[in-house]
Motif scaffolding. Structure first.
Motif, PDB file in Angstrom:
ATOM      1  N   MET A  84     -53.847 -63.428 -13.083  1.00 51.33           N
ATOM      2  CA  MET A  84     -52.601 -62.663 -13.064  1.00 51.33           C
ATOM      3  C   MET A  84     -52.910 -61.168 -13.135  1.00 51.33           C
ATOM      4  SD  MET A  84     -49.484 -63.569 -12.699  1.00 51.33           S
ATOM      5  CE  MET A  84     -49.675 -65.302 -13.045  1.00 51.33           C
ATOM      6  N   LYS A  85     -53.655 -60.672 -12.182  1.00 50.95           N
ATOM      7  CA  LYS A  85     -54.006 -59.255 -12.144  1.00 50.95           C
ATOM      8  C   LYS A  85     -52.852 -58.450 -11.555  1.00 50.95           C
ATOM      9  CE  LYS A  85     -58.950 -59.778 -11.855  1.00 50.95           C
ATOM     10  NZ  LYS A  85     -60.167 -59.452 -11.126  1.00 50.95           N
ATOM     11  N   ALA A  86     -52.644 -57.288 -12.118  1.00 48.22           N
ATOM     12  CA  ALA A  86     -51.542 -56.440 -11.670  1.00 48.22           C
ATOM     13  C   ALA A  86     -51.651 -56.084 -10.192  1.00 48.22           C
ATOM     14  CB  ALA A  86     -51.493 -55.169 -12.516  1.00 48.22           C
ATOM     15  N   GLU A  87     -52.877 -55.958  -9.685  1.00 48.25           N
ATOM     16  CA  GLU A  87     -53.036 -55.595  -8.274  1.00 48.25           C
ATOM     17  C   GLU A  87     -52.617 -56.709  -7.317  1.00 48.25           C
ATOM     18  OE1 GLU A  87     -57.164 -56.400 -10.035  1.00 48.25           O
ATOM     19  OE2 GLU A  87     -55.526 -55.084 -10.541  1.00 48.25           O
ATOM     20  N   HIS A  88     -52.335 -57.897  -7.833  1.00 45.71           N
ATOM     21  CA  HIS A  88     -51.848 -58.991  -7.006  1.00 45.71           C
ATOM     22  C   HIS A  88     -50.349 -58.876  -6.727  1.00 45.71           C
ATOM     23  CE1 HIS A  88     -55.349 -61.675  -8.545  1.00 45.71           C
ATOM     24  NE2 HIS A  88     -55.737 -60.868  -7.574  1.00 45.71           N
ATOM     25  N   PHE A  89     -49.718 -57.889  -7.329  1.00 43.36           N
ATOM     26  CA  PHE A  89     -48.277 -57.696  -7.182  1.00 43.36           C
ATOM     27  C   PHE A  89     -48.025 -56.350  -6.513  1.00 43.36           C
ATOM     28  CE2 PHE A  89     -49.013 -60.437 -10.747  1.00 43.36           C
ATOM     29  CZ  PHE A  89     -48.033 -61.401 -10.651  1.00 43.36           C
ATOM     30  N   ASN A  90     -46.897 -56.248  -5.832  1.00 41.49           N
ATOM     31  CA  ASN A  90     -46.516 -54.950  -5.286  1.00 41.49           C
ATOM     32  C   ASN A  90     -45.024 -54.746  -5.492  1.00 41.49           C
ATOM     33  OD1 ASN A  90     -45.098 -56.165  -3.117  1.00 41.49           O
ATOM     34  ND2 ASN A  90     -46.971 -56.313  -1.932  1.00 41.49           N
ATOM     35  N   THR A  91     -44.514 -53.676  -4.955  1.00 39.71           N
ATOM     36  CA  THR A  91     -43.109 -53.327  -5.197  1.00 39.71           C
ATOM     37  C   THR A  91     -42.123 -54.092  -4.320  1.00 39.71           C
ATOM     38  OG1 THR A  91     -43.334 -51.454  -3.687  1.00 39.71           O
ATOM     39  CG2 THR A  91     -43.678 -51.006  -6.028  1.00 39.71           C
ATOM     40  N   ASP A  92     -42.612 -54.916  -3.406  1.00 38.37           N
ATOM     41  CA  ASP A  92     -41.703 -55.687  -2.540  1.00 38.37           C
ATOM     42  C   ASP A  92     -40.772 -56.598  -3.334  1.00 38.37           C
ATOM     43  OD1 ASP A  92     -42.854 -54.492  -0.366  1.00 38.37           O
ATOM     44  OD2 ASP A  92     -44.063 -56.226   0.201  1.00 38.37           O
ATOM     45  N   LYS A  93     -41.273 -57.161  -4.403  1.00 37.04           N
ATOM     46  CA  LYS A  93     -40.472 -58.080  -5.229  1.00 37.04           C
ATOM     47  C   LYS A  93     -40.235 -57.485  -6.611  1.00 37.04           C
ATOM     48  CE  LYS A  93     -42.132 -62.010  -2.653  1.00 37.04           C
ATOM     49  NZ  LYS A  93     -42.895 -63.235  -2.663  1.00 37.04           N
ATOM     50  N   TYR A  94     -40.055 -56.182  -6.635  1.00 31.22           N
ATOM     51  CA  TYR A  94     -39.933 -55.451  -7.891  1.00 31.22           C
ATOM     52  C   TYR A  94     -38.772 -55.958  -8.751  1.00 31.22           C
ATOM     53  CZ  TYR A  94     -39.954 -51.648 -11.217  1.00 31.22           C
ATOM     54  OH  TYR A  94     -40.023 -50.937 -12.373  1.00 31.22           O
ATOM     55  N   ASP A  95     -37.620 -56.181  -8.139  1.00 28.66           N
ATOM     56  CA  ASP A  95     -36.448 -56.615  -8.911  1.00 28.66           C
ATOM     57  C   ASP A  95     -36.699 -57.955  -9.589  1.00 28.66           C
ATOM     58  OD1 ASP A  95     -35.007 -54.331  -8.287  1.00 28.66           O
ATOM     59  OD2 ASP A  95     -34.094 -55.246  -6.518  1.00 28.66           O
ATOM     60  N   ASP A  96     -37.382 -58.870  -8.904  1.00 28.35           N
ATOM     61  CA  ASP A  96     -37.694 -60.172  -9.494  1.00 28.35           C
ATOM     62  C   ASP A  96     -38.673 -60.018 -10.658  1.00 28.35           C
ATOM     63  OD1 ASP A  96     -36.082 -61.506  -7.637  1.00 28.35           O
ATOM     64  OD2 ASP A  96     -37.731 -61.658  -6.205  1.00 28.35           O
ATOM     65  N   LEU A  97     -39.667 -59.157 -10.483  1.00 26.46           N
ATOM     66  CA  LEU A  97     -40.640 -58.920 -11.547  1.00 26.46           C
ATOM     67  C   LEU A  97     -39.972 -58.253 -12.746  1.00 26.46           C
ATOM     68  CD1 LEU A  97     -43.545 -59.067 -12.543  1.00 26.46           C
ATOM     69  CD2 LEU A  97     -43.961 -56.885 -11.402  1.00 26.46           C
ATOM     70  N   LEU A  98     -39.080 -57.304 -12.493  1.00 27.66           N
ATOM     71  CA  LEU A  98     -38.353 -56.636 -13.570  1.00 27.66           C
ATOM     72  C   LEU A  98     -37.496 -57.633 -14.339  1.00 27.66           C
ATOM     73  CD1 LEU A  98     -37.603 -54.027 -15.050  1.00 27.66           C
ATOM     74  CD2 LEU A  98     -35.833 -53.659 -13.299  1.00 27.66           C
ATOM     75  N   TYR A  99     -36.857 -58.546 -13.633  1.00 29.16           N
ATOM     76  CA  TYR A  99     -36.063 -59.590 -14.280  1.00 29.16           C
ATOM     77  C   TYR A  99     -36.946 -60.435 -15.203  1.00 29.16           C
ATOM     78  CZ  TYR A  99     -33.368 -63.817 -15.006  1.00 29.16           C
ATOM     79  OH  TYR A  99     -32.735 -64.877 -15.596  1.00 29.16           O
ATOM     80  N   MET A 100     -38.108 -60.856 -14.689  1.00 26.37           N
ATOM     81  CA  MET A 100     -39.038 -61.665 -15.497  1.00 26.37           C
ATOM     82  C   MET A 100     -39.514 -60.876 -16.718  1.00 26.37           C
ATOM     83  SD  MET A 100     -39.355 -64.652 -14.156  1.00 26.37           S
ATOM     84  CE  MET A 100     -40.805 -65.218 -15.007  1.00 26.37           C
ATOM     85  N   TYR A 101     -39.851 -59.628 -16.514  1.00 27.15           N
ATOM     86  CA  TYR A 101     -40.303 -58.763 -17.604  1.00 27.15           C
ATOM     87  C   TYR A 101     -39.235 -58.680 -18.699  1.00 27.15           C
ATOM     88  CZ  TYR A 101     -41.235 -54.430 -20.122  1.00 27.15           C
ATOM     89  OH  TYR A 101     -41.432 -53.504 -21.110  1.00 27.15           O
ATOM     90  N   ASN A 102     -38.011 -58.388 -18.309  1.00 25.30           N
ATOM     91  CA  ASN A 102     -36.927 -58.265 -19.292  1.00 25.30           C
ATOM     92  C   ASN A 102     -36.697 -59.571 -20.031  1.00 25.30           C
ATOM     93  OD1 ASN A 102     -36.331 -55.527 -18.897  1.00 25.30           O
ATOM     94  ND2 ASN A 102     -35.057 -55.990 -17.130  1.00 25.30           N
ATOM     95  N   MET A 103     -36.735 -60.678 -19.322  1.00 27.53           N
ATOM     96  CA  MET A 103     -36.534 -61.976 -19.958  1.00 27.53           C
ATOM     97  C   MET A 103     -37.635 -62.262 -20.982  1.00 27.53           C
ATOM     98  SD  MET A 103     -36.797 -65.863 -18.591  1.00 27.53           S
ATOM     99  CE  MET A 103     -38.501 -65.530 -18.352  1.00 27.53           C
TER     100      MET A 103
END
Length: 73
Positions: free
Chosen positions: A30-49
């Motif tokens: 689960m390295k941060a570089e495996h993610f980008n801003t394309d799915k930012y809203d979904d990642l933000l939702y997961m983070y907040n949860m």
């Protein structure tokens, strides 16, 4: 930190915070570089949860990890 802006720095911060909160054993998967801003809203939702929760069961951790896996590049 202003998480309302979809930046690479914010993605990295959220992924690192989620890993720390979940005490994930296999952090290399689960390295941060495996993610980008394309799915930012979904990642933000997961983070907040995840950050709102005081206790997360092992089943929930597995489900969260699977969902995060679907958000990877």
């Amino acid at each position: 930190m202003d998480l309302t802006k979809p930046t690479d720095e914010n993605v990295m911060y959220m992924v690192e915070q989620i890993k720390e909160k979940l005490r994930m054993v296999n952090v290399d998967a689960m390295k941060a570089e495996h993610f980008n801003t394309d799915k930012y809203d979904d990642l933000l939702y997961m983070y907040n949860m995840v950050m709102k929760r005081n206790h997360i069961s092992s089943n929930e951790i597995e489900a969260i990890a699977a969902e995060l896996g679907s958000l990877r590049n």
